[in-house]
Scaffold this motif. Structure first.
Motif, mmCIF file in Angstrom:
data_model
loop_
_atom_site.group_PDB
_atom_site.id
_atom_site.type_symbol
_atom_site.label_atom_id
_atom_site.label_comp_id
_atom_site.label_asym_id
_atom_site.label_seq_id
_atom_site.Cartn_x
_atom_site.Cartn_y
_atom_site.Cartn_z
ATOM 1 N N LYS A 270 0.836 -1.208 0.000
ATOM 2 C CA LYS A 270 0.000 0.000 0.000
ATOM 3 C C LYS A 270 0.873 1.261 0.000
ATOM 4 O O LYS A 270 0.559 2.243 -0.673
ATOM 5 C CB LYS A 270 -0.921 -0.002 1.213
ATOM 6 C CG LYS A 270 -2.042 -1.024 1.136
ATOM 7 C CD LYS A 270 -2.970 -0.902 2.326
ATOM 8 C CE LYS A 270 -4.138 -1.884 2.217
ATOM 9 N NZ LYS A 270 -5.071 -1.766 3.376
ATOM 10 N N HIS A 271 1.958 1.198 0.756
ATOM 11 C CA HIS A 271 2.870 2.345 0.761
ATOM 12 C C HIS A 271 3.467 2.557 -0.622
ATOM 13 O O HIS A 271 3.571 3.690 -1.112
ATOM 14 C CB HIS A 271 4.006 2.107 1.773
ATOM 15 C CG HIS A 271 3.569 2.236 3.193
ATOM 16 N ND1 HIS A 271 4.204 1.586 4.233
ATOM 17 C CD2 HIS A 271 2.559 2.944 3.761
ATOM 18 C CE1 HIS A 271 3.604 1.888 5.363
ATOM 19 N NE2 HIS A 271 2.605 2.706 5.110
ATOM 20 N N GLN A 272 3.875 1.478 -1.251
ATOM 21 C CA GLN A 272 4.472 1.564 -2.585
ATOM 22 C C GLN A 272 3.449 2.089 -3.590
ATOM 23 O O GLN A 272 3.764 2.911 -4.450
ATOM 24 C CB GLN A 272 4.987 0.197 -3.027
ATOM 25 C CG GLN A 272 5.673 0.203 -4.389
ATOM 26 C CD GLN A 272 6.902 1.079 -4.411
ATOM 27 O OE1 GLN A 272 7.730 0.987 -3.510
ATOM 28 N NE2 GLN A 272 7.029 1.914 -5.430
ATOM 29 N N ALA A 273 2.205 1.624 -3.458
ATOM 30 C CA ALA A 273 1.158 2.083 -4.375
ATOM 31 C C ALA A 273 0.896 3.571 -4.194
ATOM 32 O O ALA A 273 0.667 4.297 -5.177
ATOM 33 C CB ALA A 273 -0.125 1.286 -4.129
ATOM 34 N N LEU A 274 0.937 4.030 -2.961
ATOM 35 C CA LEU A 274 0.742 5.457 -2.709
ATOM 36 C C LEU A 274 1.859 6.272 -3.336
ATOM 37 O O LEU A 274 1.608 7.288 -3.985
ATOM 38 C CB LEU A 274 0.680 5.713 -1.200
ATOM 39 C CG LEU A 274 0.613 7.183 -0.761
ATOM 40 C CD1 LEU A 274 -0.625 7.859 -1.336
ATOM 41 C CD2 LEU A 274 0.636 7.288 0.758
ATOM 42 N N LEU B 294 3.893 9.850 -7.673
ATOM 43 C CA LEU B 294 4.836 10.062 -8.773
ATOM 44 C C LEU B 294 4.112 10.284 -10.096
ATOM 45 O O LEU B 294 4.530 11.099 -10.920
ATOM 46 C CB LEU B 294 5.789 8.872 -8.886
ATOM 47 C CG LEU B 294 6.901 8.786 -7.830
ATOM 48 C CD1 LEU B 294 7.709 7.513 -8.020
ATOM 49 C CD2 LEU B 294 7.798 10.010 -7.934
ATOM 50 N N ARG B 295 3.027 9.554 -10.319
ATOM 51 C CA ARG B 295 2.254 9.745 -11.561
ATOM 52 C C ARG B 295 1.670 11.155 -11.612
ATOM 53 O O ARG B 295 1.662 11.792 -12.676
ATOM 54 C CB ARG B 295 1.133 8.701 -11.637
ATOM 55 C CG ARG B 295 1.593 7.321 -12.090
ATOM 56 C CD ARG B 295 0.416 6.434 -12.469
ATOM 57 N NE ARG B 295 -0.413 6.125 -11.305
ATOM 58 C CZ ARG B 295 -0.224 5.084 -10.513
ATOM 59 N NH1 ARG B 295 0.782 4.245 -10.747
ATOM 60 N NH2 ARG B 295 -1.025 4.858 -9.487
ATOM 61 N N GLN C 238 5.044 17.648 -17.394
ATOM 62 C CA GLN C 238 5.143 17.146 -18.760
ATOM 63 C C GLN C 238 5.933 18.093 -19.664
ATOM 64 O O GLN C 238 6.565 17.664 -20.632
ATOM 65 C CB GLN C 238 3.744 16.941 -19.345
ATOM 66 C CG GLN C 238 2.980 15.780 -18.722
ATOM 67 C CD GLN C 238 1.644 15.540 -19.383
ATOM 68 O OE1 GLN C 238 1.527 15.551 -20.601
ATOM 69 N NE2 GLN C 238 0.622 15.331 -18.578
ATOM 70 N N LYS C 239 5.895 19.378 -19.350
ATOM 71 C CA LYS C 239 6.602 20.355 -20.184
ATOM 72 C C LYS C 239 8.113 20.171 -20.094
ATOM 73 O O LYS C 239 8.842 20.423 -21.055
ATOM 74 C CB LYS C 239 6.212 21.770 -19.752
ATOM 75 C CG LYS C 239 6.614 22.855 -20.724
ATOM 76 C CD LYS C 239 5.999 24.182 -20.321
ATOM 77 C CE LYS C 239 6.326 25.262 -21.345
ATOM 78 N NZ LYS C 239 5.701 26.558 -20.989
ATOM 79 N N LYS C 240 8.593 19.716 -18.950
ATOM 80 C CA LYS C 240 10.015 19.442 -18.743
ATOM 81 C C LYS C 240 10.145 18.120 -17.994
ATOM 82 O O LYS C 240 10.422 18.085 -16.792
ATOM 83 C CB LYS C 240 10.686 20.564 -17.947
ATOM 84 C CG LYS C 240 10.703 21.917 -18.643
ATOM 85 C CD LYS C 240 11.393 22.973 -17.782
ATOM 86 C CE LYS C 240 11.402 24.334 -18.462
ATOM 87 N NZ LYS C 240 12.048 25.375 -17.612
ATOM 88 N N PRO C 241 9.950 16.994 -18.668
ATOM 89 C CA PRO C 241 9.919 15.690 -17.991
ATOM 90 C C PRO C 241 11.201 15.343 -17.243
ATOM 91 O O PRO C 241 11.163 14.646 -16.227
ATOM 92 C CB PRO C 241 9.650 14.707 -19.134
ATOM 93 C CG PRO C 241 10.020 15.445 -20.384
ATOM 94 C CD PRO C 241 9.742 16.877 -20.126
ATOM 95 N N VAL D 286 12.289 14.338 -7.075
ATOM 96 C CA VAL D 286 11.688 13.192 -6.386
ATOM 97 C C VAL D 286 12.512 12.841 -5.155
ATOM 98 O O VAL D 286 13.705 12.565 -5.273
ATOM 99 C CB VAL D 286 11.587 11.968 -7.323
ATOM 100 C CG1 VAL D 286 11.093 10.748 -6.539
ATOM 101 C CG2 VAL D 286 10.648 12.262 -8.473
ATOM 102 N N PRO D 287 11.923 12.854 -3.969
ATOM 103 C CA PRO D 287 12.669 12.543 -2.746
ATOM 104 C C PRO D 287 12.924 11.048 -2.615
ATOM 105 O O PRO D 287 12.312 10.231 -3.302
ATOM 106 C CB PRO D 287 11.747 13.040 -1.634
ATOM 107 C CG PRO D 287 10.372 12.904 -2.220
ATOM 108 C CD PRO D 287 10.515 13.204 -3.681
#
Length: 208
Positions: free
Chosen positions: A11-15, A20-21, A28-31, A38-39
């Motif tokens: 569940k933690h990983q899914a969160l 991230l999504r 999207q303008k600067k992927p 990302v921490p």
């Protein structure tokens, strides 16, 4: 499963994947920018991802995300440790929480707030006007600084009011070509005196 601190279940990983999504969609303008922000800790270990509009703003063409540490302030801008100087109109410093509330970088006319606000310093306490600025330190404004916090209610609302006031100040100085601004010592002294009087509590004659 990736070995992130606090990732103890699916569940933690899914969160984390969901967060991230959301972040990827907003940049999207600067992927490539995503890899820089990302921490390495799990969601809820600290505050969650930025509010709507923040990441999008960082991806605008007129915004540069610079990760080089600041070396020093110059007359017209900031010099980083790579000896790159960038001219700016204003500097906003997110210095984080410091128990003594004194910014290490604030110095003017031989006075350093880092020492001046200490008990044995020039002022001996966080000397400000409304918790917003200090006499003798032009163009230096504090957000949620000393005397500016609240005992109850919304911190966000308090900060929004400060920033709204600062926006009015910045519009004034830019439209009227004012080079510097700072509160007067008289105004700060009146404010400090009011605080001292308000904070006095005489419990000697109170019935418990």
């Amino acid at each position: 499963m990736p070995d992130y601190p606090g990732m103890s279940s699916e569940k933690h990983q899914a969160l984390r994947d969901n967060v991230l999504r959301i972040m990827a969609k907003r940049v999207q303008k600067k992927p490539d920018f995503l890899d820089s922000i990302v921490p390495d800790f799990a969601p809820h270990c600290r505050r969650l991802t930025s509010a709507p509009g923040c990441l999008e703003a960082l991806c605008e063409d007129n915004v540069d995300y610079i990760r080089q540490p600041t070396k020093k302030f110059t007359t017209n801008g900031i010099e980083t440790t790579h000896d790159t100087v960038r001219e700016v109109d204003a500097v906003f410093c997110a210095t984080g929480t410091n128990i003594d509330a004194a910014p290490a970088f604030a110095a003017a006319k031989g006075i350093d707030l880092k020492t001046a606000w200490q008990p044995d310093g020039r002022f001996g306490f966080p000397y400000t006007y409304l918790g917003l600025a200090t006499p003798g330190f032009p163009n230096l404004l504090f957000v949620y600084g000393p005397h500016a916090s609240i005992a109850s209610g919304s911190v966000t609302y308090n900060i929004e009011n400060q920033l709204t006031y600062y926006a009015k100040l910045l519009r004034k100085v830019s439209s009227q070509e004012i080079k510097s601004m700072a509160p007067s010592s008289k105004a700060a002294d009146v404010f400090v005196g009011y605080n001292d009087t308000f904070s006095q509590t005489d419990r000697s004659n109170r019935e418990l």
